[in-house]
Write a protein that holds these residues in place. Structure first.
Motif, PDB file in Angstrom:
ATOM      1  N   UNK A  38       0.840  -1.193   0.000  1.00 33.26           N
ATOM      2  CA  UNK A  38       0.000   0.000   0.000  1.00 33.26           C
ATOM      3  C   UNK A  38       0.880   1.249   0.000  1.00 33.26           C
ATOM      4  N   UNK A  39       0.452   2.275  -0.734  1.00 33.94           N
ATOM      5  CA  UNK A  39       1.202   3.527  -0.823  1.00 33.94           C
ATOM      6  C   UNK A  39       0.368   4.646  -0.211  1.00 33.94           C
ATOM      7  N   UNK A  40       0.895   5.254   0.841  1.00 33.25           N
ATOM      8  CA  UNK A  40       0.197   6.318   1.562  1.00 33.25           C
ATOM      9  C   UNK A  40       0.749   7.675   1.132  1.00 33.25           C
ATOM     10  N   UNK A  41      -0.129   8.633   0.837  1.00 30.84           N
ATOM     11  CA  UNK A  41       0.354   9.953   0.408  1.00 30.84           C
ATOM     12  C   UNK A  41       0.991  10.731   1.553  1.00 30.84           C
ATOM     13  N   UNK A  42       1.879  11.638   1.190  1.00 29.28           N
ATOM     14  CA  UNK A  42       2.471  12.577   2.146  1.00 29.28           C
ATOM     15  C   UNK A  42       2.050  13.962   1.679  1.00 29.28           C
ATOM     16  N   UNK A  43       1.302  14.673   2.513  1.00 30.19           N
ATOM     17  CA  UNK A  43       0.786  15.991   2.180  1.00 30.19           C
ATOM     18  C   UNK A  43       1.439  17.038   3.067  1.00 30.19           C
ATOM     19  N   UNK A  44       2.176  17.968   2.468  1.00 32.12           N
ATOM     20  CA  UNK A  44       2.886  19.018   3.208  1.00 32.12           C
ATOM     21  C   UNK A  44       3.760  18.445   4.312  1.00 32.12           C
ATOM     22  N   UNK A  45       4.416  17.320   4.036  1.00 33.92           N
ATOM     23  CA  UNK A  45       5.317  16.699   4.997  1.00 33.92           C
ATOM     24  C   UNK A  45       4.641  15.845   6.044  1.00 33.92           C
ATOM     25  N   UNK A  46       3.322  15.678   5.921  1.00 32.18           N
ATOM     26  CA  UNK A  46       2.564  14.903   6.910  1.00 32.18           C
ATOM     27  C   UNK A  46       2.043  13.628   6.251  1.00 32.18           C
ATOM     28  N   UNK A  47       2.444  12.456   6.766  1.00 23.56           N
ATOM     29  CA  UNK A  47       1.937  11.205   6.206  1.00 23.56           C
ATOM     30  C   UNK A  47       0.441  11.051   6.489  1.00 23.56           C
ATOM     31  N   UNK A  48      -0.304  10.662   5.466  1.00 20.59           N
ATOM     32  CA  UNK A  48      -1.741  10.408   5.615  1.00 20.59           C
ATOM     33  C   UNK A  48      -1.899   8.886   5.693  1.00 20.59           C
ATOM     34  N   UNK A  49      -1.854   8.371   6.906  1.00 14.54           N
ATOM     35  CA  UNK A  49      -1.849   6.920   7.111  1.00 14.54           C
ATOM     36  C   UNK A  49      -3.260   6.377   7.307  1.00 14.54           C
ATOM     37  N   UNK A  50      -4.087   6.613   6.310  1.00 14.70           N
ATOM     38  CA  UNK A  50      -5.452   6.102   6.303  1.00 14.70           C
ATOM     39  C   UNK A  50      -5.558   5.070   5.191  1.00 14.70           C
ATOM     40  N   UNK A  51      -5.980   3.872   5.532  1.00 10.48           N
ATOM     41  CA  UNK A  51      -6.074   2.802   4.537  1.00 10.48           C
ATOM     42  C   UNK A  51      -6.997   3.212   3.391  1.00 10.48           C
ATOM     43  N   UNK A  52      -8.063   3.945   3.705  1.00 11.08           N
ATOM     44  CA  UNK A  52      -8.996   4.389   2.656  1.00 11.08           C
ATOM     45  C   UNK A  52      -8.359   5.389   1.688  1.00 11.08           C
ATOM     46  N   UNK A  53      -7.307   6.081   2.099  1.00 12.62           N
ATOM     47  CA  UNK A  53      -6.620   7.062   1.257  1.00 12.62           C
ATOM     48  C   UNK A  53      -5.413   6.454   0.522  1.00 12.62           C
ATOM     49  N   UNK A  54      -5.061   5.212   0.867  1.00 14.92           N
ATOM     50  CA  UNK A  54      -3.875   4.580   0.294  1.00 14.92           C
ATOM     51  C   UNK A  54      -4.137   4.123  -1.136  1.00 14.92           C
ATOM     52  N   UNK A  55      -3.062   4.127  -1.908  1.00 14.82           N
ATOM     53  CA  UNK A  55      -3.114   3.622  -3.281  1.00 14.82           C
ATOM     54  C   UNK A  55      -2.759   2.134  -3.231  1.00 14.82           C
ATOM     55  N   UNK A  56      -3.626   1.329  -3.812  1.00 16.00           N
ATOM     56  CA  UNK A  56      -3.394  -0.120  -3.833  1.00 16.00           C
ATOM     57  C   UNK A  56      -2.359  -0.478  -4.897  1.00 16.00           C
ATOM     58  N   UNK A  57      -1.529  -1.496  -4.635  1.00 15.40           N
ATOM     59  CA  UNK A  57      -0.564  -1.904  -5.654  1.00 15.40           C
ATOM     60  C   UNK A  57      -1.269  -2.475  -6.880  1.00 15.40           C
ATOM     61  N   UNK A  58      -0.661  -2.321  -8.028  1.00 11.92           N
ATOM     62  CA  UNK A  58      -1.264  -2.777  -9.288  1.00 11.92           C
ATOM     63  C   UNK A  58      -1.255  -4.294  -9.411  1.00 11.92           C
TER      64      UNK A  58
END
Length: 58
Positions: A38-58
């Protein structure tokens, strides 16, 4: 101007909220779980560790 990065201290203690695997920081910037992929976004230096916001691997 480079994108804000996650501090090394924070990166050392956070884990994937889904499987508890280790996370690695990519250039994107995003945190990718080394176990489940799973790939979690980092917004303004803050990790967004929400499974619903994560990008699933292809």
């Amino acid at each position: 101007m480079s994108a804000p990065q996650v501090s090394p201290g924070l990166l050392a203690i956070i884990v994937c909220p889904d499987c508890h695997g280790s996370l690695r920081l990519t250039e994107a910037p995003e945190l990718v779980c080394t176990s489940c992929g799973l790939a979690y976004p980092v917004t303004d230096g803050i990790p967004v560790l929400l499974v619903d916001e994560a990008r699933r691997p292809a």
